[in-house]
Scaffold this active site. Structure first.
Site, short mmCIF file in Angstrom:
data_model
loop_
_atom_site.label_atom_id
_atom_site.label_comp_id
_atom_site.label_asym_id
_atom_site.label_seq_id
_atom_site.Cartn_x
_atom_site.Cartn_y
_atom_site.Cartn_z
N LYS A 1 31.80 42.75 38.48
CA LYS A 1 32.10 43.52 39.57
C LYS A 1 31.40 44.89 39.47
O LYS A 1 31.05 45.72 40.31
CB LYS A 1 33.54 43.47 39.97
CG LYS A 1 34.30 41.99 40.41
CD LYS A 1 35.49 42.00 40.52
CE LYS A 1 35.96 40.64 40.87
NZ LYS A 1 37.43 40.60 40.94
N GLN B 1 43.18 42.49 39.76
CA GLN B 1 42.42 41.12 39.04
C GLN B 1 43.53 40.32 38.60
O GLN B 1 44.57 40.62 37.88
CB GLN B 1 41.84 41.66 37.76
CG GLN B 1 41.05 40.54 37.15
CD GLN B 1 39.95 39.85 38.10
OE1 GLN B 1 39.31 40.34 38.90
NE2 GLN B 1 39.80 38.57 37.81
N ASP C 1 40.70 42.33 48.78
CA ASP C 1 40.67 40.80 48.22
C ASP C 1 41.48 39.95 49.29
O ASP C 1 41.38 38.98 49.24
CB ASP C 1 41.55 40.60 47.11
CG ASP C 1 40.62 40.43 45.94
OD1 ASP C 1 39.66 40.18 45.88
OD2 ASP C 1 41.28 40.64 44.82
#
Length: 290
Positions: free
Chosen positions: A52, A96, A119
């Site tokens: 990322k 994460q 997200d």
């Protein structure tokens, strides 16, 4: 049989995002910012965060990773998220997953500002997706829809079977398909006779992390296969949930794994972050004009 090439499409999306970043910088002096919260030493999570970071660098983003020890307290992570919510240089916040067992994941996801929830895991954005309103959508299922669109695969009226009911992939995938007017079934670990459901499907989308879960005898001819799963064999090879070699012989379209959905996930994270940056820039402009 045609391969759905996620790597090629992700590059196209990344190029588009890079151009949007240049436009933002030239019009308002804004640089999209993404902050990642990484807790613990999970190798897969660390590798993914590294990918990322590289994608952010290529796109011209400002990016920062808050790397925290596995023993960190809930309160310390919460303070970091509140700080990022208030940081005008940060447009997107990504926690994460998975997090260590002693951490309340739901509480942290709910703490993220919905306008920075790139997200798409905050209940606010989950609700907007469920009701067909604009918001942030989880990156993996959003990437699947982009792949289908790129190859002109219209799911309207088609029987789509989603195997896996996670909040990250299965449920939002089903919602997106339903919003696109597909007929949707969700199968999961308690589903009786999975084969009965997949055999009737025009499109099978599977993401559970079980090697060779979907075999040739479980699908009909000309089926569209979207393999979202990723597992590692004892030999160290990355594979999906579908017996690619044999199922591909019956498919009209199929994603490889790796190289199908995976690259699209990161591409859509970039796209969501640019979307957040544009929203943030608009708010700042409205404040300055008020």
């Amino acid at each position: 049989m045609q391969i759905l090439d996620g790597r090629a499409l992700s590059k196209k999306i990344e190029e588009k995002v890079s151009q949007e970043v240049k436009n933002l910088k030239s019009t308002c002096g804004c640089t999209p910012g993404l902050a990642v919260v990484l807790v613990g030493q999970d190798p897969a999570s660390a590798a993914y965060v590294n990918m990322k970071k590289k994608a952010c660098d290529r796109a011209g983003f400002y990016s920062i990773t808050h790397d925290m020890p596995e023993s960190i307290s809930q309160e310390a992570i919460e303070k970091t998220i509140v700080m990022l919510n208030n940081d005008t240089n940060v447009d997107g916040i990504l926690i994460q997953l998975p997090l260590p067992e002693h951490i309340d994941t739901t509480k942290l996801l709910e703490l993220v500002d919905p306008a920075k929830d790139v997200d798409g895991f905050h209940p606010f954005n989950v609700g907007r997706l469920a009701t067909g309103l604009d918001g942030f959508v989880p990156c993996t299922p959003l990437g699947v829809m982009e792949l289908l669109r790129e190859y002109n695969i219209d799911v309207k009226g088609k029987n789509c079977v989603v195997v896996g009911a996670s909040n990250i992939v299965g449920k939002p995938m089903a919602a997106l398909l339903l919003n696109a007017n597909a007929t949707v079934e969700i199968c999961h670990i308690f589903t009786d006779d999975l084969k009965k459901h997949t055999l009737a499907a025009d499109v099978v989308l599977v993401g559970v992390g079980v090697i060779n879960l979907i075999t040739e005898d479980m699908v009909k001819d000309n089926v569209v296969i979207i393999d979202i799963g990723v597992s590692r064999t004892p030999e160290g090879k990355l594979v999906g949930d579908v017996d690619f070699e044999n199922v591909s012989k019956k498919s009209s379209y199929i994603t490889p794994s790796p190289g199908g959905v995976g690259p699209m996930t990161i591409a859509m994270l970039l796209s969501n972050t640019v979307k957040a940056a544009k929203m943030n820039a608009k708010k700042l402009l409205e404040k300055s004009e008020a």
